[in-house]
Design a protein around this motif. Structure first.
Motif, short mmCIF file in Angstrom:
data_model
loop_
_atom_site.label_atom_id
_atom_site.label_comp_id
_atom_site.label_asym_id
_atom_site.label_seq_id
_atom_site.Cartn_x
_atom_site.Cartn_y
_atom_site.Cartn_z
N LEU A 150 42.29 42.22 34.12
CA LEU A 150 42.16 40.91 34.11
C LEU A 150 41.42 40.53 35.49
CD1 LEU A 150 42.34 38.09 32.56
CD2 LEU A 150 44.43 37.82 33.82
N GLY A 151 41.76 41.30 36.39
CA GLY A 151 41.19 40.75 37.88
C GLY A 151 39.77 41.16 37.82
N MET A 152 39.15 42.02 37.15
CA MET A 152 37.72 42.33 36.95
C MET A 152 37.07 41.44 35.82
SD MET A 152 35.42 43.95 38.16
CE MET A 152 33.64 44.53 37.79
N ILE A 153 37.87 41.38 34.80
CA ILE A 153 37.21 40.62 33.65
C ILE A 153 36.89 39.20 33.60
CG2 ILE A 153 37.60 39.99 31.26
CD1 ILE A 153 38.90 42.84 30.77
N LEU A 154 38.02 38.36 34.21
CA LEU A 154 37.89 37.16 34.54
C LEU A 154 36.68 36.84 35.48
CD1 LEU A 154 39.13 34.20 33.89
CD2 LEU A 154 40.62 34.51 35.97
N PRO A 155 36.35 37.10 36.68
CA PRO A 155 35.24 36.90 37.54
C PRO A 155 33.99 37.18 36.92
CG PRO A 155 36.71 38.09 38.68
CD PRO A 155 37.26 38.04 37.52
N LEU A 156 33.86 38.37 36.15
CA LEU A 156 32.75 38.72 35.45
C LEU A 156 32.50 37.75 34.51
CD1 LEU A 156 30.43 41.17 35.11
CD2 LEU A 156 32.08 42.20 33.52
#
Length: 193
Positions: A66-72
């Motif tokens: 989630l830490g990578m998917i949310l900002p992307l």
């Protein structure tokens, strides 16, 4: 394969994951834009799909949380919103300017809150799907790695223990654990007066 060891992704697998991310991101953006009363041209949708695909491709080399998917997803949604608003026909921009929460390129507070909820829920959904996909791949990899590596499968050996006689086995003579024996004469009752 241990759960902590990262599983490398092949090129075809990376392309498929990027395409899935791009389709979800474009669907969310087009749906939200149309729900707000905006219009999306076919050329704008195609450019948005290419943009989302290009943004997701570098991130698909390994498992992402989630830490990578949310900002992307947030960055892609903001870029797609600006692109759709900039490429909308002039009549559509004028009609969207009168709607609550949207004034051309600058979104209002209601639209930001709505986009935030949609992005957050979609990012959670994508993160759970990503975790499930990689868990399945790890299990399949652990199961099929010996086969793909050419290692021989274990041959079942003779069972250990005493050899069996031909015919049915003798019944077990161990007592049952929860048996209450009620056989025999009744126990005399003594009353204290």
């Amino acid at each position: 394969m241990p759960a902590t060891e990262p599983v490398p992704a092949t090129a075809l697998f990376r392309l498929a994951r990027s395409a899935a991310f791009a389709a979800v991101a474009l669907g969310l953006s087009v749906g939200a834009h149309a729900f707000a009363g905006g219009t999306v041209t076919v050329r704008g949708a195609a450019a948005g799909l290419a943009l989302a695909f290009a943004a997701a491709l570098p991130a698909t080399g390994r498992e992402r949380g989630l830490g990578m998917i949310l900002p992307l997803l947030t960055g892609v949604q903001a870029t797609l919103h600006l692109m759709f608003a900039a490429t909308a026909p002039v009549a559509a921009v004028d009609s969207m300017a009168g709607m609550a929460g949207h004034s051309g390129l600058v979104p209002g507070l209601a639209m930001l809150v709505t986009h935030g909820w949609a992005i957050g829920l979609t990012a959670l959904w994508l993160a759970h799907g990503e975790a499930l996909l990689w868990a399945v791949l790890r299990r399949l990899g652990a199961r099929f790695t010996p086969v793909l590596a050419g290692e021989p499968s274990p041959v079942p050996g003779k069972p250990s223990g005493t050899p069996r006689r031909d015919g049915p086995a003798a019944p077990r003579r161990s007592p049952l654990r929860h048996v209450v024996s009620r056989r025999g004469p009744p126990v005399p009752a003594t009353f204290l007066l």
